[in-house]
Design a protein around this motif. Sequence first.
Motif, mmCIF file in Angstrom:
data_model
loop_
_atom_site.group_PDB
_atom_site.id
_atom_site.type_symbol
_atom_site.label_atom_id
_atom_site.label_comp_id
_atom_site.label_asym_id
_atom_site.label_seq_id
_atom_site.Cartn_x
_atom_site.Cartn_y
_atom_site.Cartn_z
ATOM 1 N N LYS A 197 0.814 -1.213 0.000
ATOM 2 C CA LYS A 197 0.000 0.000 0.000
ATOM 3 C C LYS A 197 0.849 1.266 0.000
ATOM 4 O O LYS A 197 0.514 2.238 -0.689
ATOM 5 C CB LYS A 197 -1.001 -0.003 1.157
ATOM 6 C CG LYS A 197 -0.418 0.170 2.527
ATOM 7 C CD LYS A 197 -1.497 0.606 3.541
ATOM 8 C CE LYS A 197 -2.538 -0.433 3.766
ATOM 9 N NZ LYS A 197 -3.575 -0.003 4.744
ATOM 10 N N THR A 198 1.963 1.267 0.730
ATOM 11 C CA THR A 198 2.833 2.442 0.734
ATOM 12 C C THR A 198 3.423 2.681 -0.648
ATOM 13 O O THR A 198 3.483 3.824 -1.128
ATOM 14 C CB THR A 198 3.960 2.276 1.766
ATOM 15 O OG1 THR A 198 3.382 2.098 3.066
ATOM 16 C CG2 THR A 198 4.862 3.490 1.785
ATOM 17 N N THR A 199 3.849 1.607 -1.312
ATOM 18 C CA THR A 199 4.381 1.731 -2.662
ATOM 19 C C THR A 199 3.338 2.288 -3.619
ATOM 20 O O THR A 199 3.596 3.223 -4.389
ATOM 21 C CB THR A 199 4.863 0.362 -3.185
ATOM 22 O OG1 THR A 199 5.684 -0.265 -2.204
ATOM 23 C CG2 THR A 199 5.645 0.520 -4.473
ATOM 24 N N ALA A 200 2.133 1.721 -3.571
ATOM 25 C CA ALA A 200 1.068 2.163 -4.471
ATOM 26 C C ALA A 200 0.726 3.634 -4.254
ATOM 27 O O ALA A 200 0.557 4.400 -5.221
ATOM 28 C CB ALA A 200 -0.171 1.289 -4.259
ATOM 29 N N ILE A 201 0.639 4.043 -2.992
ATOM 30 C CA ILE A 201 0.285 5.431 -2.677
ATOM 31 C C ILE A 201 1.364 6.388 -3.173
ATOM 32 O O ILE A 201 1.080 7.368 -3.869
ATOM 33 C CB ILE A 201 0.082 5.597 -1.164
ATOM 34 C CG1 ILE A 201 -1.137 4.811 -0.690
ATOM 35 C CG2 ILE A 201 -0.072 7.079 -0.805
ATOM 36 C CD1 ILE A 201 -1.234 4.690 0.822
#
Length: 463
Positions: free
Chosen positions: A61-65
């Motif tokens: 999720k951190t990567t996607a955001i």
Amino acid sequence: MQATHSGNPLVGIALFGWVPFVLLLFTMLPPRRAALIAFLAGSMFLPSGGFKIHAFPEYNKTTAICVGILLSALIFDTGRITRFKPHWLDLFPIMYCVTPFFSSLSNNLGAYDGVSALTGSVISWLFPYFIGRLYFSDLQGMRELILGFFIAGMVYMPFCLFEIRMSPHLHYWIYGFSPTAFVHHIRSGGYRPVVFMGTGLRLTLFMGFTTLSGFGLWFSKVKTSFLGLPLWVSVFALALTTLLCKSVGAFILMLVGMGSLVIIKHLRTSAPVALLACAAVAYIVFRGSGLWSGMELVDMASIFGPEREGSLRVRIVNETALAERARERLLLGWGGWGDSRIKDEHGRDISITDGFWIIVFGTRGTLGLIAFAGTILGPVFLVIYQVSGRYWAHPAMMPAVIALLIICLWLVDSITNAMYNPIYIVTAGGLASLKAVKVTQRQSVKVRPKTLETAAASAADKT
């Protein structure tokens, strides 16, 4: 590509679909607001899982955001990036990202392992910090950020109440897996909600900070109503929800933040923020160096009952052993692969690692620990130096004060827990080069020259 979870296809759809969703947001909203919504909504609703991609860090999720926001900024907000000016405080997050590379080399783990650790740190630490520097480095940006915190809490509140009543299964029902064992969510004859944040502690801390944000906006009269009701009604509902989340530590931190705001406003001093920052540094220094056993805290915890006392005792004992192990590789730490942990004669891991700071100390050494604390507290001490405490109660300055309290309290929580959430790094990045903007009040926030510019006009509250 290999999944790090046992969930359903919706996990991949949500994570890989987030980047085009953020691109769409940037076409529909002002860039700052799009970035804020993308970060908060992603942290709140994306799954707590990921995918391992060969030769790349885990896609989660951190990567996607972060990838979504930075790619959108490159395409739709190029001028903001070209106008970006480095600040000396940026050295701390850069140092935090570079340290694991040299830790890997010093422990003979190889350059490939070092590059992998470095790129992972860039995505999880430097990217959120850089986004904060891009979009929230002025008082108007801080106002939008803190207002965003509060609204995020209001949006999340029904989900929390549902899980408090029905049990924490939303993540399982929607994404097909639970990020943590169900037994950890049973507390005091009820349930501790998780929603989509991975752990109940991470969720409760976040809800506490959203409550603190709403309280600060109401108390300073920056905002007086929400959805047609007095703002204090929403703040009370958020505080009650945080209490029902059944995390004593996070609730106490919320109360400490509220009390600090009352002192700041009535005594017109920055002392509460400075005290929190210094207390966190003192704890890390004295515990990390072995100069303090920490057992006095265990005795204090007994007032909350034997369960809390026993839990803290286990943490302190393990922390002492882990700090002693970390001092064997004092400068750069042990790197990854669990070498910083305590093992018995059969090679079995017998340590319990809870605090974020002790994890950093063990894996990245003193240099990594300095970089970690510097990323969070560098902006705090800089603002304390630049803005006299008697102006901190000014409504234009209050959102930044709330932000300072949030990152200080998160660092305090990181002493006993490892509840990472990139939104706190975004907040630190925004504070690192804070600039004043136009405000509606006749009297502008007075600051030291050559640091924050001052102004007094009427554009700031058009958010």
